[in-house]
Design a protein around this motif. Structure first.
Motif: not given
Length: 154
Positions: A7-13, A18-21, A30-34
């Motif tokens: 999911k992270i990779l899809i959103e970053l592509q 995107l900010t980490n938040q 939550s932001p830290s684990p992300c």
């Protein structure tokens, strides 16, 4: 890698700015684990880098040419010498070693047919080891995706 990593990779592509938040909200984490996951994906080489996608048309280079190249000899040294020349030629934006009748596929952006001819005469023809080449010009872009297929289909 698990579903959250995908999911992270899809959103970053989709949006590498995107900010980490914002990213953490989109993937319900939550932001830290992300942030930790993004860092680990980078360290593992899954994320190679970040950059802006530019419009070749807006930059005055509306013509895309794909060039199939066959080397005169397919020796290790001939390939290495050709590849060094490719890396030094800024007009060539991508180069792929191919299977089949041709050895390489090159991508070139250019402003006009005249500038392409100049590229062929002054750069392409000077690359070491070329036996022959065939140029194919793009008439239109039907699909241009920046999503990695395995990830985009999840």
């Amino acid at each position: 890698m698990d579903e959250i990593d995908f999911k992270i990779l899809i959103e970053l592509q989709k949006d590498g700015r995107l900010t980490n938040q914002e990213l953490s909200e989109r993937v319900n984490l939550s932001p830290s684990p992300c942030h930790r996951r993004v860092r680990l994906l980078g360290e593992a080489g899954v994320i190679e880098g970040y950059g802006a996608r530019l419009s070749h048309r807006a930059l005055g280079m509306p013509i895309i040419a794909f060039i199939l190249v066959r080397l005169a000899a397919q020796s290790k040294s001939a390939m290495a010498e050709f590849e060094v020349g490719i890396r030094r030629t800024s007009e060539i934006t991508a180069c792929y070693l191919m299977s089949g009748r041709q050895d390489y596929l090159l991508q070139v952006f250019t402003a006009s047919l005249d500038s392409y001819e100049e590229f062929v005469r002054n750069k392409l023809s000077e690359l070491p080891g070329i036996g022959s080449w065939e140029t194919n010009f793009v008439f239109g872009e039907i699909k241009k995706s920046f999503l990695t297929p395995k990830i985009g289909s999840r």
